[in-house]
Scaffold this motif. Structure first.
Motif, mmCIF file in Angstrom:
data_model
loop_
_atom_site.group_PDB
_atom_site.id
_atom_site.type_symbol
_atom_site.label_atom_id
_atom_site.label_comp_id
_atom_site.label_asym_id
_atom_site.label_seq_id
_atom_site.Cartn_x
_atom_site.Cartn_y
_atom_site.Cartn_z
ATOM 1 N N GLU A 39 2.559 13.964 33.295
ATOM 2 C CA GLU A 39 3.901 14.328 32.823
ATOM 3 C C GLU A 39 4.928 14.210 33.949
ATOM 4 O O GLU A 39 6.005 13.636 33.764
ATOM 5 C CB GLU A 39 3.893 15.753 32.271
ATOM 6 N N ALA A 40 4.595 14.741 35.132
ATOM 7 C CA ALA A 40 5.520 14.674 36.272
ATOM 8 C C ALA A 40 5.742 13.221 36.695
ATOM 9 O O ALA A 40 6.865 12.831 37.029
ATOM 10 C CB ALA A 40 4.973 15.497 37.440
ATOM 11 N N ASN A 43 8.020 11.690 34.087
ATOM 12 C CA ASN A 43 9.390 12.192 34.198
ATOM 13 C C ASN A 43 10.183 11.412 35.249
ATOM 14 O O ASN A 43 11.395 11.280 35.140
ATOM 15 C CB ASN A 43 9.400 13.677 34.566
ATOM 16 N N GLY A 44 9.488 10.923 36.242
ATOM 17 C CA GLY A 44 10.146 10.142 37.290
ATOM 18 C C GLY A 44 10.178 8.665 36.966
ATOM 19 O O GLY A 44 10.395 7.851 37.861
ATOM 20 N N TYR A 48 7.752 7.964 41.038
ATOM 21 C CA TYR A 48 7.411 9.027 41.982
ATOM 22 C C TYR A 48 6.059 8.759 42.618
ATOM 23 O O TYR A 48 5.111 8.370 41.952
ATOM 24 C CB TYR A 48 7.352 10.382 41.295
ATOM 25 N N ARG A 52 6.280 13.385 45.755
ATOM 26 C CA ARG A 52 7.312 13.810 44.811
ATOM 27 C C ARG A 52 6.691 14.470 43.583
ATOM 28 O O ARG A 52 7.215 15.455 43.060
ATOM 29 C CB ARG A 52 8.153 12.598 44.404
ATOM 30 N N VAL A 53 5.542 13.928 43.103
ATOM 31 C CA VAL A 53 4.850 14.554 41.966
ATOM 32 C C VAL A 53 4.399 15.957 42.352
ATOM 33 O O VAL A 53 4.522 16.893 41.563
ATOM 34 C CB VAL A 53 3.658 13.677 41.502
ATOM 35 N N GLU A 56 7.317 18.184 42.105
ATOM 36 C CA GLU A 56 7.630 18.456 40.695
ATOM 37 C C GLU A 56 6.710 19.545 40.152
ATOM 38 O O GLU A 56 7.153 20.445 39.439
ATOM 39 C CB GLU A 56 7.485 17.179 39.855
ATOM 40 N N LEU A 57 5.431 19.454 40.467
ATOM 41 C CA LEU A 57 4.475 20.467 40.009
ATOM 42 C C LEU A 57 4.795 21.824 40.628
ATOM 43 O O LEU A 57 4.693 22.857 39.961
ATOM 44 C CB LEU A 57 3.045 20.051 40.353
ATOM 45 N N LYS A 58 5.185 21.812 41.873
ATOM 46 C CA LYS A 58 5.561 23.054 42.553
ATOM 47 C C LYS A 58 6.782 23.670 41.869
ATOM 48 O O LYS A 58 6.867 24.884 41.704
ATOM 49 C CB LYS A 58 5.849 22.759 44.023
ATOM 50 N N GLY A 59 7.724 22.803 41.457
ATOM 51 C CA GLY A 59 8.907 23.273 40.735
ATOM 52 C C GLY A 59 8.564 23.858 39.378
ATOM 53 O O GLY A 59 9.280 24.705 38.851
ATOM 54 N N MET A 60 7.455 23.399 38.788
ATOM 55 C CA MET A 60 6.987 23.947 37.511
ATOM 56 C C MET A 60 6.238 25.258 37.700
ATOM 57 O O MET A 60 5.786 25.863 36.731
ATOM 58 C CB MET A 60 6.036 22.963 36.814
#
Length: 188
Positions: A39-40, A43-44, A48, A52-53, A56-60
């Motif tokens: 998914e991450a 999304n990029g 990505y 960067r992935v 993104e996971l950390k942001g989730m």
């Protein structure tokens, strides 16, 4: 030779040998992570990389190892469509043949202005990048001349060399030792 004697010779417990095939053939304990990585990555727009992935996971709110993300992406063929831009490298082909090493890694001097050493140093500052090529006298370790600029071009190196040469007497002709990068191999 028995299996037990091999384990003793290698120094691994017998149970470790039997654990590995079961662990390799068992269910993947990170199967829950693959849809999130996909998914991450999607999304990029498939641009990505693993760093960067991972962000993104950390942001989730996911706590997962960056190496685990990298392994999953590699295993499942998730490769960015475009490579990232290359970083600056001072030697992109040689404008002229590199000169011989006249100093022969002996950086001690009995008198001033014999030899000098130089290199181009890159600094990251809030405004961007700055480049500093100093000339250091091997006699006392003090800088003879330097320039600073925002671009590692020939003018930066030539300006520093001109400033350093203006400090010399008529009979002084120091050997200048550098990393023999392209900035110090131009015709000027």
């Amino acid at each position: 030779m028995t299996a037990k004697s091999l384990f003793d010779a290698v120094g691994i417990p017998h149970s470790t040998y039997h654990y590995q095939p079961d662990a390799m053939n068992g269910p993947d304990r990170h199967a829950w992570l693959l849809p999130l990585v996909e998914e991450a990555f999607g999304n990029g727009e498939k641009r990505y990389g693993c760093k960067r992935v991972h962000l993104e996971l950390k942001g989730m709110g996911m706590t997962v190892s960056a190496k685990r993300v990298m392994r999953l992406m590699a295993k499942h063929g998730m490769v960015p469509l475009r490579k990232s831009a290359k970083r600056y490298g001072s030697c992109k082909g040689g404008p002229a043949k590199a000169p011989a090493d006249l100093v022969n890694r002996d950086f001690h001097a009995e008198r001033p202005n014999m030899p000098w050493v130089t290199d181009l140093t890159e600094f990251s500052i809030p405004a961007g990048k700055a480049y500093l090529p100093p000339i250091i006298d091997c006699h006392d370790g003090l800088p003879v001349a330097w320039t600073i600029g925002t671009s590692p071009n020939a003018a930066l190196a030539n300006g520093m060399l001109s400033d350093a040469c203006s400090t010399l007497g008529e009979d002084e002709k120091p050997v200048i030792h550098s990393d023999r990068g392209c900035h110090y191999r131009r015709a000027e």
